[in-house]
Design an enzyme around this catalytic site. Structure first.
Site, PDB file in Angstrom:
ATOM      1  N   ASP A   1       0.776  -1.237   0.000  1.00 27.52           N
ATOM      2  CA  ASP A   1       0.000   0.000   0.000  1.00 27.52           C
ATOM      3  C   ASP A   1       0.813   1.296   0.000  1.00 27.52           C
ATOM      4  O   ASP A   1       0.479   2.239  -0.680  1.00 27.52           O
ATOM      5  CB  ASP A   1      -0.898   0.027   1.243  1.00 27.52           C
TER       6      ASP A   1
ATOM      7  N   GLU B   1       3.383  -8.603  12.112  1.00 30.35           N
ATOM      8  CA  GLU B   1       2.960  -8.273  10.744  1.00 30.35           C
ATOM      9  C   GLU B   1       4.176  -8.080   9.838  1.00 30.35           C
ATOM     10  O   GLU B   1       4.219  -8.567   8.715  1.00 30.35           O
ATOM     11  CB  GLU B   1       2.121  -6.989  10.767  1.00 30.35           C
TER      12      GLU B   1
HETATM   13  C1  GLC Z   1      -2.129  -4.060   4.821  1.00 28.78           C
HETATM   14  C2  GLC Z   1      -1.216  -4.583   3.724  1.00 28.78           C
HETATM   15  C3  GLC Z   1      -2.019  -5.436   2.769  1.00 28.78           C
HETATM   16  C4  GLC Z   1      -2.699  -6.550   3.557  1.00 28.78           C
HETATM   17  C5  GLC Z   1      -3.522  -5.988   4.714  1.00 28.78           C
HETATM   18  C6  GLC Z   1      -4.037  -7.064   5.638  1.00 28.78           C
HETATM   19  O1  GLC Z   1      -3.122  -3.238   4.317  1.00 28.78           O
HETATM   20  O2  GLC Z   1      -0.598  -3.519   3.063  1.00 28.78           O
HETATM   21  O3  GLC Z   1      -1.187  -5.979   1.790  1.00 28.78           O
HETATM   22  O4  GLC Z   1      -3.496  -7.308   2.735  1.00 28.78           O
HETATM   23  O5  GLC Z   1      -2.712  -5.141   5.491  1.00 28.78           O
HETATM   24  O6  GLC Z   1      -2.970  -7.806   6.158  1.00 28.78           O
END
Ligand code: GLC
Length: 503
Positions: free
Chosen positions: A226, A457
């Site tokens: 993102d 994460e």
């Molecule tokens: C964030 C990441 C995306 C992912 C989401 C849920 O938005 O950038 O790639 O799918 O988190 O983990």
């Protein structure tokens, strides 16, 4: 049938593709043809290639066993009944590529649950074939922008209005290939196959109407990366002055220095409201009006690899028309990738489709064409050179941005930190091209990071500290399916079927 014969080897690939001798050979005339033949003739390494983890001592063995148990526990506790949330609170819905990756994690200890994950993901597939980035199955107040903001056909929306990297075909193949229940698995694949095919068709129709072989993303969220600096130059369109006031929820879960800035968020929402006004159901229109239109390496590499796996599934099901269609996408894709290569930098780059310029940022997705198997041998060698240089500047692999870039921030979301899912893809790709040592380094770093920081994460490439959300589902899935499969087996849970995991 003639076409099928052109791809003789769909068995696990066992020999080395690359290495000095292979590189020298590929410098011969008619190189392009040979490179083209390379991706056609070989199957890729198995998705989750594993070697034996040499446990140095009892302590490490028990740490890994503990992480395996904890990983299963994380998937179970993030299970909301048929789908798995990425992380409690921070991401309370079903995210698309998270779910597909998580399915592979479930598969090593609960196959039926793994199929269910994919089935639920496709349960809200749009009529035009799109599978959205987020499925909002149950109400939650802990995430913004939620279903009330997206404003897709239903109100509140059942899904977001954009997509995410198409991982599903990869997991479906993995699960089918390793199943303990071939008859049931065949049925699951029969049901899923047309849905996945429709989704891939959607990518080409909605995001590559000019048939260039590579697809566009119309929102940074569509890439999955993102907040990547690869979007900086393309995210300079004006912020909508009529943007309704909003309250971010991400900052209530995670420190602001790890998240996108307000300015970036305003632009994310400018796009969202613009799409909503222009009507989400008309992707052709969105492609024309979006002020952000970029050829992204993450989506395109995954789509290319997913096409190979979908083709493999089509062959299992005897769907020859689909095989031919998918081969067309692969051929075009191979051509499309050529213009994403920056010869001077020795890297693949994303491309702004509006200005035609390659984005200047060197990001971890630059190495994903190795995972796709679309890079030539020379390109692979240059990528490895670059990656090796990057790794001299950080302790742990693979940072999401070149650490020599002044924009590098070791903790901010997609602007420096490590994601285990990207490590897995890069490591798998390197192995395919014969760079086993580097592939091992990435895998070992990933093991060390989870030993040190747990199922976070993402991770700081300089200190190895964990960051972002905790008890993260796709990190847990990576431990189960990639890092610790033999530990999973050792403590009594395993997928049956073919046992050639070492290929
Ligand atoms: C964030 C990441 C995306 C992912 C989401 C849920 O938005 O950038 O790639 O799918 O988190 O983990």
């Amino acid at each position: 049938m003639a076409k099928i014969a052109r791809y003789p080897s769909l068995l696990p690939f066992t020999g080395k593709v690359d290495g000095p001798t292979a590189r020298a050979a590929s410098a011969a005339p008619a190189k392009q043809d040979k490179d083209h033949a390379l991706w056609r003739e070989k199957s890729l390494r198995r998705l989750f290639t594993i070697g034996h983890i040499e446990h140095e001592n009892e302590l490490e063995q028990s740490t890994r066993d503990h992480i395996v148990r904890e990983s299963m526990e994380v998937l179970r506790s993030n299970d909301r009944g048929g789908y798995t949330v990425p992380a409690e609170g921070l991401y309370p819905f079903q995210w698309n590529w998270d779910s597909a990756i998580v399915a592979a994690g479930w598969a090593v200890f609960d196959e039926l649950r793994a199929w269910k994950e994919l089935e639920t993901l496709f349960s809200d597939q749009w009529k035009d074939g799109m599978v959205a980035s987020i499925n909002f199955h149950k109400f939650s107040k802990t995430y913004f922008p939620g279903p009330e903001i997206w404003g897709t056909p239903e109100n509140p929306s059942k899904t977001s209005g954009i997509s995410q990297p198409p991982v599903a075909a990869l997991s479906a193949r993995f699960m089918y290939e390793h199943t303990a229940h071939p008859v049931e698995a065949k049925q699951k694949i029969e049901d899923l196959f047309p849905k996945i095919l429709a989704w891939h068709r959607w990518w080409y129709k909605a995001r590559d109407p000019n048939n260039t072989g590579v697809v566009a993303i119309l929102h940074p969220w569509e890439s999955g990366m993102d907040n990547s600096p690869a979007w900086d130059e393309s995210m300079t369109f004006p912020i909508d002055p009529t943007l309704p006031p909003y309250e971010r929820q991400d900052l209530t879960h995670v420190n602001a220095n790890m998240r996108p800035t307000k300015d970036t968020y305003d632009r994310y929402l400018t796009l969202l409201y613009r799409f909503k006004r222009e009507n989400f159901y008309d992707p052709d229109k969105l492609y024309e009006i979006s002020p952000f239109r970029v050829t992204d390496l993450c989506v395109n590499s995954i789509l290319f690899r997913a096409n190979r796996d979908l083709r493999w599934l089509a062959l299992q099901l005897g769907k020859t028309d689909a095989v031919a269609e998918i081969e067309g996408w692969l051929d075009n894709g191979f051509e499309g990738f050529k213009k994403l290569w920056d010869e001077e930098a020795g890297l693949f780059k994303c491309q702004d489709q509006i200005t035609g310029k390659l984005e200047d940022a060197a990001i971890s997705a630059a190495f994903l064409p190795l995972f796709a198997g679309v890079a030539t041998r020379e390109q692979a060698a240059r990528l490895v050179e670059n990656l090796s240089t990057w790794l001299k500047h950080v302790k742990y692999s693979v940072p999401s941005l070149d650490p020599q870039d002044p924009r590098f921030e070791q903790l901010r979301y997609w602007r420096g930190p490590i994601w285990l899912i990207i490590n897995w893809m890069i490591s798998n790709g390197l192995r395919h091209y014969g760079y086993d040592e580097l592939a091992d380094r990435i895998r070992n770093d990933s093991i060390e990071l989870t030993n040190k920081a747990g199922l976070r994460e993402y991770f700081d490439p300089v200190t190895g500290d964990g960051a972002g959300g905790t008890k993260f589902s796709w990190t847990a899935a990576m431990c189960l399916a990639w890092l610790d499969r033999n530990a999973v087996i050792a403590i009594g849970h395993k997928m049956s079927g073919h046992k050639d995991y070492l290929n």
